[in-house]
Design an enzyme around this catalytic site. Structure first.
Site, PDB file in Angstrom:
ATOM      1  N   ASN A 152       2.802  10.629 -15.487  1.00 44.52           N
ATOM      2  CA  ASN A 152       3.348  10.120 -14.225  1.00 44.52           C
ATOM      3  C   ASN A 152       3.710  11.318 -13.334  1.00 44.52           C
ATOM      4  OD1 ASN A 152       5.411   9.371 -12.303  1.00 44.52           O
ATOM      5  ND2 ASN A 152       5.445   7.379 -13.299  1.00 44.52           N
ATOM      6  N   ASP A 208       4.985  11.074 -10.160  1.00 42.28           N
ATOM      7  CA  ASP A 208       5.882  10.706  -9.050  1.00 42.28           C
ATOM      8  C   ASP A 208       6.760  11.874  -8.611  1.00 42.28           C
ATOM      9  OD1 ASP A 208       4.949   8.142  -9.316  1.00 42.28           O
ATOM     10  OD2 ASP A 208       6.786   7.323 -10.195  1.00 42.28           O
ATOM     11  N   HIS A 209       7.245  12.655  -9.592  1.00 45.79           N
ATOM     12  CA  HIS A 209       8.229  13.671  -9.230  1.00 45.79           C
ATOM     13  C   HIS A 209       7.618  14.923  -8.636  1.00 45.79           C
ATOM     14  CE1 HIS A 209      11.262  10.994 -10.276  1.00 45.79           C
ATOM     15  NE2 HIS A 209      10.796  10.837 -11.500  1.00 45.79           N
ATOM     16  N   ARG A 227      11.057  18.277   1.146  1.00 44.27           N
ATOM     17  CA  ARG A 227      10.936  19.215   2.257  1.00 44.27           C
ATOM     18  C   ARG A 227       9.975  18.752   3.339  1.00 44.27           C
ATOM     19  NH1 ARG A 227      12.772  24.630   1.632  1.00 44.27           N
ATOM     20  NH2 ARG A 227      11.659  25.000   3.545  1.00 44.27           N
ATOM     21  N   HIS A 268       3.769   5.558  -9.134  1.00 43.66           N
ATOM     22  CA  HIS A 268       4.488   4.333  -8.760  1.00 43.66           C
ATOM     23  C   HIS A 268       4.646   4.358  -7.242  1.00 43.66           C
ATOM     24  CE1 HIS A 268       8.279   1.607  -9.517  1.00 43.66           C
ATOM     25  NE2 HIS A 268       7.473   1.129  -8.575  1.00 43.66           N
ATOM     26  N   ARG A 321       6.348   2.927  -4.495  1.00 44.74           N
ATOM     27  CA  ARG A 321       7.515   2.064  -4.282  1.00 44.74           C
ATOM     28  C   ARG A 321       7.542   1.528  -2.861  1.00 44.74           C
ATOM     29  NH1 ARG A 321      12.107   1.819  -7.257  1.00 44.74           N
ATOM     30  NH2 ARG A 321      11.929   2.764  -9.301  1.00 44.74           N
ATOM     31  N   ARG A 362       9.759   6.394  -1.577  1.00 44.44           N
ATOM     32  CA  ARG A 362      10.615   7.566  -1.777  1.00 44.44           C
ATOM     33  C   ARG A 362       9.854   8.776  -2.324  1.00 44.44           C
ATOM     34  NH1 ARG A 362      14.298   5.652  -6.873  1.00 44.44           N
ATOM     35  NH2 ARG A 362      14.651   3.830  -5.591  1.00 44.44           N
ATOM     36  N   HIS A 363       8.753   8.528  -3.039  1.00 38.85           N
ATOM     37  CA  HIS A 363       7.976   9.687  -3.513  1.00 38.85           C
ATOM     38  C   HIS A 363       6.483   9.508  -3.203  1.00 38.85           C
ATOM     39  CE1 HIS A 363       8.033   7.007  -6.970  1.00 38.85           C
ATOM     40  NE2 HIS A 363       9.196   7.427  -7.430  1.00 38.85           N
ATOM     41  N   GLU A 404       1.603   1.916 -10.831  1.00 36.26           N
ATOM     42  CA  GLU A 404       2.755   1.033 -11.090  1.00 36.26           C
ATOM     43  C   GLU A 404       3.189   0.429  -9.766  1.00 36.26           C
ATOM     44  OE1 GLU A 404       4.639   3.903 -14.595  1.00 36.26           O
ATOM     45  OE2 GLU A 404       5.785   3.460 -12.785  1.00 36.26           O
ATOM     46  N   THR A 412      15.466   4.825 -11.175  1.00 35.40           N
ATOM     47  CA  THR A 412      14.127   4.691 -11.740  1.00 35.40           C
ATOM     48  C   THR A 412      13.992   3.238 -12.190  1.00 35.40           C
ATOM     49  OG1 THR A 412      12.601   5.490 -13.446  1.00 35.40           O
ATOM     50  CG2 THR A 412      14.939   5.519 -14.014  1.00 35.40           C
ATOM     51  N   THR A 413      12.813   2.861 -12.668  1.00 36.66           N
ATOM     52  CA  THR A 413      12.617   1.472 -13.108  1.00 36.66           C
ATOM     53  C   THR A 413      13.711   1.119 -14.122  1.00 36.66           C
ATOM     54  OG1 THR A 413      10.280   1.982 -12.923  1.00 36.66           O
ATOM     55  CG2 THR A 413      10.840  -0.135 -13.901  1.00 36.66           C
ATOM     56  N   GLU A 429       2.922  -2.871 -21.553  1.00 38.72           N
ATOM     57  CA  GLU A 429       3.620  -1.593 -21.704  1.00 38.72           C
ATOM     58  C   GLU A 429       5.044  -1.902 -22.139  1.00 38.72           C
ATOM     59  OE1 GLU A 429       3.351   1.391 -18.605  1.00 38.72           O
ATOM     60  OE2 GLU A 429       5.138   2.414 -19.367  1.00 38.72           O
ATOM     61  N   HIS A 450       8.810   5.247 -20.619  1.00 39.17           N
ATOM     62  CA  HIS A 450      10.110   5.303 -19.950  1.00 39.17           C
ATOM     63  C   HIS A 450      11.108   6.094 -20.786  1.00 39.17           C
ATOM     64  CE1 HIS A 450      13.308   4.574 -17.243  1.00 39.17           C
ATOM     65  NE2 HIS A 450      12.597   3.755 -16.510  1.00 39.17           N
ATOM     66  N   GLY A 451      11.474   7.240 -20.270  1.00 40.01           N
ATOM     67  CA  GLY A 451      12.480   8.069 -20.927  1.00 40.01           C
ATOM     68  C   GLY A 451      11.970   8.823 -22.145  1.00 40.01           C
ATOM     69  N   GLY A 476       6.504  10.817 -17.649  1.00 37.81           N
ATOM     70  CA  GLY A 476       6.566  11.550 -16.395  1.00 37.81           C
ATOM     71  C   GLY A 476       7.640  12.607 -16.350  1.00 37.81           C
ATOM     72  N   PHE A 477       8.879  12.154 -16.218  1.00 38.81           N
ATOM     73  CA  PHE A 477       9.974  13.063 -15.890  1.00 38.81           C
ATOM     74  C   PHE A 477      10.074  14.274 -16.826  1.00 38.81           C
ATOM     75  CE2 PHE A 477      14.431  14.363 -15.746  1.00 38.81           C
ATOM     76  CZ  PHE A 477      14.549  14.622 -14.395  1.00 38.81           C
TER      77      PHE A 477
HETATM   78  N1  PXP Z   1       6.319   3.571 -17.471  1.00 41.30           N
HETATM   79  C1  PXP Z   1       6.860   2.869 -16.455  1.00 41.30           C
HETATM   80  C2  PXP Z   1       6.471   1.447 -16.293  1.00 41.30           C
HETATM   81  C3  PXP Z   1       7.740   3.471 -15.535  1.00 41.30           C
HETATM   82  O1  PXP Z   1       8.255   2.752 -14.536  1.00 41.30           O
HETATM   83  C4  PXP Z   1       8.039   4.847 -15.697  1.00 41.30           C
HETATM   84  C5  PXP Z   1       8.935   5.515 -14.703  1.00 41.30           C
HETATM   85  O2  PXP Z   1       8.291   5.583 -13.471  1.00 41.30           O
HETATM   86  C6  PXP Z   1       7.437   5.535 -16.759  1.00 41.30           C
HETATM   87  C7  PXP Z   1       6.601   4.870 -17.643  1.00 41.30           C
HETATM   88  C8  PXP Z   1       7.673   6.990 -16.973  1.00 41.30           C
HETATM   89  O3  PXP Z   1       9.020   7.202 -17.252  1.00 41.30           O
HETATM   90  P1  PXP Z   1       9.576   8.676 -17.372  1.00 41.30           P
HETATM   91  O4  PXP Z   1       9.435   9.308 -16.011  1.00 41.30           O
HETATM   92  O5  PXP Z   1      10.995   8.472 -17.779  1.00 41.30           O
HETATM   93  O6  PXP Z   1       8.752   9.392 -18.395  1.00 41.30           O
END
Ligand code: PXP
Length: 243
Positions: A10, A12-13, A21, A46, A48, A52-53, A73, A103-104, A155, A195-196, A217-218
């Site tokens: 992911n 997004d970040h 910026r 994602h 949104r 935002r990103h 997403e 986040t989600t 998922e 997620h996480g 992602g993160f």
């Molecule tokens: N899967 C889904 C459905 C999500 O919404 C997210 C967060 O955008 C992720 C995976 C990835 O989560 P993380 O950034 O915590 O790894």
């Protein structure tokens, strides 16, 4: 045992940093090309409603370059459905989305009153050749509901697992994820999780036999600040290795 687990990264970040910026960099397309060349299987974004990103132009550029590798997403709203149908990513994951969440916040609550609309949206995406995933909590009734709605992929949300305070709690949640993975596989759906997930907690999830893909992602983007994207990806890939 299935030795080949896939990784969706992911990004997004990367867009979060760019938006901070208002510059044209860091570029999501460059990041995606780098990650795919290094062994990521999918690029996850994602889009949104609050933008935002990730922006529509990110979706457009990424899909133009390698649509089949793009996993989008999105909330189950008409605006997003139309964008998905316009740019045609390889797959879409329908997620719940609330305005002020960081986040989600968890899996979809599939309520009776929303089922017909959701089913119809899933069908429209599939008719356009887009595979559809539903982001759900690891509960057997949610897996069955996803199957009944016609999802190709489930998922399983690992948010609670990633926030577990004790080893025992983590193990209980891991068992639920594992059982739901088996059920998803039995129902002929592809099974993903995310997620996480990070460098400390991913291994146990990666070792679940029925698990086919992890979306992360993160933690990867955060680690890349110190070691660079190639090394951050390599370290994660190594943890996913089931050999
Ligand atoms: N899967 C889904 C459905 C999500 O919404 C997210 C967060 O955008 C992720 C995976 C990835 O989560 P993380 O950034 O915590 O790894």
């Amino acid at each position: 045992m299935n030795t080949d687990i896939q990784l969706g990264v992911n990004i997004d970040h990367i867009a979060t940093l760019r938006q901070a910026r208002g510059e044209a960099y860091p570029d999501t397309l460059e990041a995606a090309k780098t990650l795919l060349a290094l062994g990521a299987d999918y690029i996850v974004i994602h889009l949104r409603r609050d933008r935002r990103h990730i922006q529509e132009t990110d979706l457009q550029k990424l899909c133009r370059a390698f649509a089949h590798k793009v996993h989008l997403e999105m909330a189950a709203c008409e605006e997003m459905l139309e964008l998905a149908l316009k740019y045609k990513p390889g797959s879409v994951c329908i997620v719940p989305e609330y305005p002020n969440e960081l986040t989600t916040s968890g899996g979809l609550k599939i309520e009776e009153k929303d089922k017909a609309d959701l089913k119809q949206k899933i069908h429209r995406l599939q008719e356009a050749g887009i595979r559809v995933s539903l982001f759900i909590d690891p509960k057997a009734n949610s897996v069955r509901a996803a199957y009944n709605l016609g999802a190709d992929i489930v998922e399983l949300c690992t948010k609670d697992y990633s926030k577990a305070k004790t080893q025992k709690q983590a193990q209980t949640l891991l068992n639920e994820i594992s059982l739901c993975s088996l059920l998803g596989r039995e129902l002929n759906m592809e099974v993903h999780s995310g997620h996480g997930l990070n460098y400390k907690n991913v291994r146990e999830v990666a070792l679940i036999d029925a698990m086919q893909c992890l979306n992360i992602g993160f933690s990867i983007i955060a680690r890349s600040i110190f070691v660079g994207l190639p090394q951050a990806l390599l370290e994660m890939r190594t943890l996913l290795d089931r050999e």
